[in-house]
Design an enzyme around this catalytic site. Structure first.
Site, short mmCIF file in Angstrom:
data_model
loop_
_atom_site.label_atom_id
_atom_site.label_comp_id
_atom_site.label_asym_id
_atom_site.label_seq_id
_atom_site.Cartn_x
_atom_site.Cartn_y
_atom_site.Cartn_z
N ASN A 38 0.93 -1.32 0.10
CA ASN A 38 0.00 -0.05 0.11
C ASN A 38 0.82 1.24 0.08
O ASN A 38 1.41 1.49 1.23
CB ASN A 38 -0.92 -0.04 1.16
CG ASN A 38 -1.91 1.02 1.18
OD1 ASN A 38 -2.06 1.78 0.29
ND2 ASN A 38 -2.94 0.93 2.19
N ASN B 48 -5.87 6.61 -1.43
CA ASN B 48 -6.76 5.98 -2.21
C ASN B 48 -7.57 4.72 -1.89
O ASN B 48 -8.07 4.28 -2.69
CB ASN B 48 -5.85 5.84 -3.65
CG ASN B 48 -4.94 4.82 -3.57
OD1 ASN B 48 -4.78 3.97 -2.63
ND2 ASN B 48 -3.87 4.68 -4.36
N ASP B 49 -7.19 4.46 -0.80
CA ASP B 49 -7.78 3.21 0.05
C ASP B 49 -9.21 3.23 -0.44
O ASP B 49 -10.07 2.13 -0.51
CB ASP B 49 -7.20 3.04 1.38
CG ASP B 49 -5.88 2.69 1.61
OD1 ASP B 49 -5.18 2.44 0.52
OD2 ASP B 49 -5.40 2.73 2.63
N GLY C 6 -6.15 -2.60 0.07
CA GLY C 6 -5.43 -0.95 -0.19
C GLY C 6 -4.12 -0.97 -0.96
O GLY C 6 -3.64 -0.04 -1.18
N ASP D 4 -1.60 -0.75 -4.09
CA ASP D 4 -1.76 -0.19 -5.31
C ASP D 4 -0.50 0.03 -6.11
O ASP D 4 0.63 -0.65 -5.69
CB ASP D 4 -2.26 1.27 -4.71
CG ASP D 4 -1.34 1.87 -3.62
OD1 ASP D 4 -0.11 1.69 -3.64
OD2 ASP D 4 -1.96 2.49 -2.89
N ASP E 240 -6.74 -13.81 -19.82
CA ASP E 240 -7.27 -14.50 -18.92
C ASP E 240 -8.34 -15.57 -19.85
O ASP E 240 -8.84 -15.04 -20.78
CB ASP E 240 -8.21 -13.51 -17.97
CG ASP E 240 -8.94 -14.35 -16.69
OD1 ASP E 240 -8.41 -15.35 -15.95
OD2 ASP E 240 -10.12 -14.18 -16.54
N GLU F 202 -4.26 -18.29 -20.91
CA GLU F 202 -4.58 -19.09 -19.73
C GLU F 202 -5.46 -20.11 -20.39
O GLU F 202 -6.36 -19.82 -20.84
CB GLU F 202 -5.00 -18.41 -18.57
CG GLU F 202 -5.55 -19.53 -17.49
CD GLU F 202 -6.67 -18.87 -16.68
OE1 GLU F 202 -6.54 -19.23 -15.35
OE2 GLU F 202 -7.58 -17.93 -17.11
CA CA Z 1 -3.61 2.34 -1.51
#
Ligand code: CA
Length: 614
Positions: free
Chosen positions: A134, A139-140, A158, A160, A325, A354
């Site tokens: 984090n 920005n959490d 959280g 980033d 994906d 994948e």
């Molecule tokens: Ca964050």
């Protein structure tokens, strides 16, 4: 007065474009091979207006209107000699100009089309961005984002992009040369959004991870340290909170659009020559889960939209690869078009798909160059080597006897004739969806190291999940995805253990960290492992000895494994065909010289990497 005027202008500007909510792609570049683009414009009743462009740089070749009047698709042709700048798109009602949008043409990165994708010289570090570090607590939690922080396994924690940027040196020092980042696009879902596989905006990094500019900065700063960025993309589905799921352009934008049906996961139906049609359609038209609506890539507008989106991100952030994906869940003809368009634009690029199967016949079907039974032509350069992953874990864990142990990975490798390019496969012990490798081999440090040595020296491009280097495991609940993707220690303020500084790590963790550093940095500088031919020797059943050589120009490296818990003496005459003339060697991990006369001793449950010399 000045302020009042500014406010007045702001209101005017705001009103001018009030009707236009989305323009995608939001900008493009001059000098691209893909110079004919489709621009999706979204806004209330926008299809009732007449768009016009009066600029020599962009020609509006045609306009497509669809069932939903809130969409209009503009087909633009960018002139070959267009200079960068802004081009006005005007929207008229009769003779009256109602709205305008300034479409930007950016100057292209000079050598962008020569960007080299990840290759055999690379080792990938897989990061789940919410769980690594984090770097920005501001920005959490954000008012516009539905899901807030939580401390459960499936909550957002959280982590980033700033957290990754802050620790690029840690990743570099370990010897990694590329980062595969689990998806970082906006996932504005009510819950369970941390993993990133429910896209709600194809042109926007999730603000809880940062923003588009920061993603570009990550790519730039990483490349300065010799680290390539690989973006995780999902052409198969989006999140049910995606704005275009709430107001779809057409009745067939999604499969089972108004009537959720889950996929059967019968992936084998794609290749099965006996397959019933319903099994094929239930597999690829079903939704991955209820919150991930299945995109219908058979819709030509959507197909073009997704192709442009991938190219847009590669160009925007100078990416060195894509990881795709759920590859076999999407429309396979579309996937062929999608990969071809990307590889045409960036001939040296690499894309890994994948296909989660232990059957190499199925994996190989998707690789570029494979001649298939049904005539299917793929343009996908690389695949995740799931067959080898499961074979090696079985080999390490097996009991002893006929048909057990290394004979399994030996046989798996012997299937390489199925692949058009077995060297361009990504090899890995685990990933974000799998029980962590240390748990797979029952927390046996010796077997763990043997596995890591195998993946670092066998053919292919190794990938390790963050935390493998400090023995992160999933002992408490192997199947729990949220737990597999636990926080990296040291990534959060106040963490008791900090793997970035080494503080609080136990003896085995410190030893493993050093082991990774030595092994990967050695690999980084050894072309014989990147490009060398591979020769494997069948395991000796009774002794559980298995080995292979990598040879390149006049360099030879011998990798040898002993799976039983006692020292073995190996008769070197058996290996004469490659040993011929080489009298000694240097063992890379123990850093010692070894005389190779006619016998070699190898300790129980260990592996040796020997650089041969004359
Ligand atoms: Ca964050």
């Amino acid at each position: 007065m000045k302020n009042a005027l500014y406010l007045f202008l702001l209101i005017i500007c705001f009103n001018v474009n009030a009707q236009i909510q989305k323009v995608e792609p939001p900008f493009w570049w001059t000098g691209m091979k893909m110079s004919e683009i489709q621009v999706l414009v979204y806004g209330e009743d926008i299809s009732n207006l007449q768009p016009k462009i009066d600029d020599s740089r962009i020609k509006l070749t045609s306009v497509d209107r669809v069932q939903n009047e809130n969409y209009i698709f503009l087909n633009l042709e960018i002139s070959k000699d267009a200079q960068p700048g802004w081009v006005e798109i005007n929207f008229y009602k009769g003779k009256k100009r109602k709205y305008n949008y300034s479409y930007q043409l950016l100057k292209r990165n000079k050598n962008a089309n020569l960007v080299k994708g990840f290759d055999n010289s690379d080792v990938m570090y897989l990061i789940t961005p919410d769980r690594f570090a984090n770097g920005d607590s501001e920005n959490d939690e954000l008012p516009e984002m539905k899901e807030k922080l939580g401390d459960g396994n499936n909550d957002r924690h959280g982590g980033d992009l700033q957290g990754i940027i802050d620790h690029l040196d840690y990743i570099k020092d370990l010897g990694f040369t590329s980062i595969w980042l689990n998806p970082a696009l906006e996932n504005n879902m009510e819950r369970f959004s941390y993993h990133g596989y429910s896209t709600t905006d194809y042109y926007k990094i999730d603000p809880r991870f940062g923003n588009n500019k920061l993603f570009k900065e990550l790519s730039y700063k990483a490349s300065e340290k010799g680290i390539k960025i690989i973006m995780d993309v999902i052409p198969n589905h989006c999140g049910s909170e995606h704005w275009f799921f709430k107001d779809p352009p057409t009745q067939d934008w999604f499969n089972n659009q108004n009537n959720y049906k889950n996929t059967t996961h019968n992936r084998e139906a794609v290749q099965d020559i006996h397959a019933a049609e319903i099994d094929k359609s239930e597999h690829h038209d079903g939704w991955f889960v209820e919150t991930m609506p299945d995109l219908n890539q058979g819709n030509s507008f959507l197909s073009k939209y997704l192709i442009q989106n991938a190219i847009w991100w590669i160009e925007y952030a100078t990416l060195a690869g894509l990881r795709v994906d759920t590859y076999p869940y999407a429309d396979k003809d579309f996937m062929s078009d999608w990969t071809k368009a990307i590889m045409d634009e960036y001939p040296k690029f690499n894309i890994v798909g994948e296909e989660w199967t232990t059957n190499p016949a199925i994996t190989s079907y998707w690789q570029r160059g494979k001649v298939n039974h049904d005539g299917y032509v793929s343009h996908l350069p690389s695949l995740m080597d799931f067959p080898l992953q499961s074979a090696l874990t079985e080999a390490l864990n097996d009991d002893f006897g006929w048909g057990k142990g290394f004979v399994k990975s030996y046989k798996a490798l012997a299937n390489d004739f199925l692949y058009a390019d077995p060297f361009n496969l990504v090899v890995f012990p685990d990933n974000h969806d799998m029980t962590r490798f240390f748990t797979q081999i029952n927390n046996d440090l010796d077997l763990f190291k043997m596995g890591i040595i195998y993946y670092s020296t066998i053919r292919g491009i190794p990938q390790f999940y963050y935390g493998t280097e400090i023995l992160m495991d999933s002992n408490k609940n192997p199947g729990n995805h949220g737990l597999i993707r636990s926080n990296f220690p040291g990534g959060w303020p106040g963490d008791q253990v900090n793997a970035f500084t080494g503080s609080g790590l136990n003896k085995n963790q410190i030893e493993t960290l050093r082991f990774f550093k030595k092994l990967l940095n050695w690999r980084k500088n050894n072309e014989v492992i990147h490009y060398g031919k591979l020769i494997q020797f069948a395991p000796k059943f009774a002794e559980e000895i298995y080995s292979y050589y990598r040879t390149y120009n006049d360099k030879k490296v011998w990798v040898i494994f002993n799976r039983v818990d006692k020292t073995q003496v190996i008769d070197l005459n058996h290996f004469e065909e490659v040993h011929n003339g080489f009298k000694s060697g240097y063992e890379v991990l123990q850093e010692k010289k070894i005389i190779l006369n006619d016998k070699l001793e190898i300790k129980g449950k260990s592996a040796m990497i020997i650089e041969l010399s004359k």
